[in-house]
Design an enzyme around this catalytic site. Structure first.
Site, short mmCIF file in Angstrom:
data_model
loop_
_atom_site.label_atom_id
_atom_site.label_comp_id
_atom_site.label_asym_id
_atom_site.label_seq_id
_atom_site.Cartn_x
_atom_site.Cartn_y
_atom_site.Cartn_z
N HIS A 62 0.86 -1.19 0.00
CA HIS A 62 0.00 0.00 0.00
C HIS A 62 0.90 1.24 0.00
O HIS A 62 1.53 1.55 1.00
CB HIS A 62 -0.92 0.00 1.23
CG HIS A 62 -1.86 -1.16 1.25
ND1 HIS A 62 -3.08 -1.14 0.61
CD2 HIS A 62 -1.74 -2.40 1.79
CE1 HIS A 62 -3.69 -2.31 0.77
NE2 HIS A 62 -2.89 -3.10 1.49
N ARG A 64 -0.18 4.31 -0.44
CA ARG A 64 -0.94 5.46 0.08
C ARG A 64 -0.88 6.65 -0.87
O ARG A 64 -1.12 7.79 -0.46
CB ARG A 64 -0.45 5.89 1.46
CG ARG A 64 -0.41 4.80 2.51
CD ARG A 64 -1.76 4.18 2.73
NE ARG A 64 -1.78 3.30 3.89
CZ ARG A 64 -2.63 2.30 4.03
NH1 ARG A 64 -3.53 2.05 3.09
NH2 ARG A 64 -2.61 1.55 5.11
N HIS A 178 -8.84 -10.14 -1.65
CA HIS A 178 -8.99 -9.95 -0.21
C HIS A 178 -10.20 -10.78 0.23
O HIS A 178 -11.31 -10.55 -0.25
CB HIS A 178 -9.21 -8.47 0.11
CG HIS A 178 -9.46 -8.18 1.54
ND1 HIS A 178 -8.54 -7.54 2.34
CD2 HIS A 178 -10.54 -8.43 2.35
CE1 HIS A 178 -9.04 -7.40 3.57
NE2 HIS A 178 -10.25 -7.94 3.60
N HIS A 231 -2.86 -12.33 1.77
CA HIS A 231 -2.58 -12.37 3.22
C HIS A 231 -3.30 -13.48 4.00
O HIS A 231 -4.10 -13.21 4.91
CB HIS A 231 -2.85 -11.02 3.86
CG HIS A 231 -4.11 -10.32 3.44
ND1 HIS A 231 -5.35 -10.91 3.44
CD2 HIS A 231 -4.32 -9.05 3.02
CE1 HIS A 231 -6.26 -10.04 3.04
NE2 HIS A 231 -5.64 -8.90 2.77
N ASP A 304 2.04 -6.85 2.72
CA ASP A 304 0.85 -6.05 3.02
C ASP A 304 1.26 -4.77 3.73
O ASP A 304 0.62 -4.31 4.68
CB ASP A 304 -0.15 -6.85 3.86
CG ASP A 304 -1.54 -6.22 3.89
OD1 ASP A 304 -1.76 -5.23 3.17
OD2 ASP A 304 -2.40 -6.70 4.65
N HIS A 308 0.73 3.95 8.51
CA HIS A 308 -0.17 4.88 9.20
C HIS A 308 0.67 5.80 10.08
O HIS A 308 1.79 5.44 10.48
CB HIS A 308 -1.20 4.14 10.05
CG HIS A 308 -2.15 3.30 9.28
ND1 HIS A 308 -3.09 3.82 8.42
CD2 HIS A 308 -2.31 1.94 9.22
CE1 HIS A 308 -3.77 2.84 7.86
NE2 HIS A 308 -3.32 1.69 8.33
#
Length: 420
Positions: A62, A64, A178, A231, A304, A308
């Protein structure tokens, strides 16, 4: 000037190589491997005591970017990738806005051209990740997307799931799934078990993942098309994938280093850095995942990588799920598996195998291939200090842990993009 990597232990699963040798880099490509004499006008790098392997391929990242670049962007993420030996990565499309148009695909790939890793991208299966209206996958592919996914949540509509799987197959794109039963998972913050009950925290039953995996496998089996399961974290999901492969279903699957190293006991600290989706499971789950990598049920180790900010992760009950992982990926995986698998097998799981699934030119040291190479000290131990990591975020579940195996140097296109 050519570069001669001298005296390394060369591990290249794509060629079945594991032994001493040299690698000659000419420009962006590998010219030769084997026993190579020193030459004039050649930069000689002493690699004795190090492993030279194909650059790692992380097929679940990710970035972002766009829209959440206060957490990470394509450049900071690729700096972290290079520090972890990752030279190729697949970006997930659950950005802001989601990557569901050719323009967004092209924009990301254009900006990534100057980053420290080779960026590929998945595009959304459904428009806006709504779950109920498929994107124009052919147009997304023409713009450069190589895979499709609504990662972050499952494709909601069974009709869209079937259409997406079928169209991806027809186009030769990878469908990465997912898998989650959203009704069962709703409101849960961690794995349902003794730890969640002790903490008084609402848990997510493992059947939330298992039901989702069963759904995707059933759809792929009925349509006779491939699916890649993201995952995997539970024993039940492992058994479903193992059974599907036994039946000839075209399924591949990945797990992540945190599921190999940690269990839900880590959440007793109420630290949100250990909260991810799917959640950390039991010791029985962890052991099942290790065994599944050993027997070939699981095909890939990915990260994964989910950045954050510290502020977002400060409140355990309100924090978003996810942890970073690219910079620690090899070390965490090797630490978890070194007593169960050969180093060449771990490198295959993290390089050659994901490159094959994604159908990208990576995961090999064959002459003529791009000089994407990682130099690793497999015996070095080090303690993970979040403040010394190279990405923008610090939410690593391995903070303070001693890991074995360290990336020393990473080359991308023959250029050194990281050196410890």
């Amino acid at each position: 000037m050519k570069i001669l990597l001298k005296g390394a232990r060369i591990i290249d699963p794509s060629q079945g190589l594991d032994g001493p040798g040299d690698i000659l880099i000419d420009g962006e490509s590998i010219e030769k491997i084997g026993e190579i004499p020193d030459a004039e006008n050649c930069d000689i790098v002493d690699c004795h005591g190090l492993v030279a392997a194909p650059g790692l391929v992380d097929m679940h990242v990710h970035l972002r970017d766009p829209g959440q670049t206060h957490k990470e962007d394509v450049y900071s993420a690729c700096r972290a990738a290079a520090a972890g030996g990752v030279t190729s990565l697949l970006a997930m499309p659950n950005t802001t806005p989601p990557i569901d148009s050719p323009e967004l695909v092209a924009n990301l790939l254009d900006r990534a051209k100057t980053a420290d890793a080779r960026v590929y991208t998945a595009a959304c299966v459904t428009k806006g990740m709504s779950g109920n209206e498929c994107t124009d996958m052919a147009a997304l592919q023409r713009a450069g997307a190589i895979a499709v996914s609504d990662d972050g949540k499952p494709v909601g509509s069974m009709g869209c799931l079937i259409d997406g799987l079928t169209k991806a197959y027809e186009l030769g794109m990878v469908f990465t799934a997912h898998c989650e039963d959203m009704e069962l998972a709703k409101g849960g913050l961690m794995n349902l078990g003794p730890v969640s009950k002790k903490l008084g925290v609402q848990g997510i039953p493992s059947t939330a993942e298992d039901n989702g995996v069963a759904r995707e496998i059933d759809a792929a089996a009925r349509m006779k098309v491939p699916v890649h399961i993201c995952h995997v974290s539970t024993k039940g999901s492992v058994e479903l994938v193992r059974d599907a492969k036994r039946r000839g279903v075209q399924v591949t699957a990945e797990t992540c280093p945190h599921y190999l190293m940690l269990t839900d006991e880590a959440l007793e600290s109420m630290d949100a850095d250990y909260r991810m989706n799917p959640p950390l499971g039991s010791e029985e789950d962890r052991e099942a995942l290790v065994e599944a990598l050993c027997d070939g049920t699981l095909d890939v180790i990915s990260t994964d990588h989910a950045p954050h900010t510290p502020e977002e992760k400060a409140d355990f009950t309100k924090a978003p799920n996810g942890s970073i992982g690219m910079e620690t990926s090899f070390a965490a995986a090797w630490t978890a598996l070194k007593d169960r698998l050969e180093l060449s097998a771990v490198i295959s799981l993290m390089s050659t195998a994901p490159a094959k699934i994604l159908k990208i030119p990576a995961g090999t040291l064959k002459p003529g291939a791009k000089a994407d190479i990682v130099l690793i000290d497999p015996d070095e131990t080090w303690v993970v200090d979040p403040n010394k990591l190279h990405g923008r975020s610090r939410n690593t579940p391995f903070k303070g842990m001693e890991l074995t195996g360290r990336v020393r140097v990473t080359y991308l296109n023959g250029k050194k993009v990281f050196e410890l």
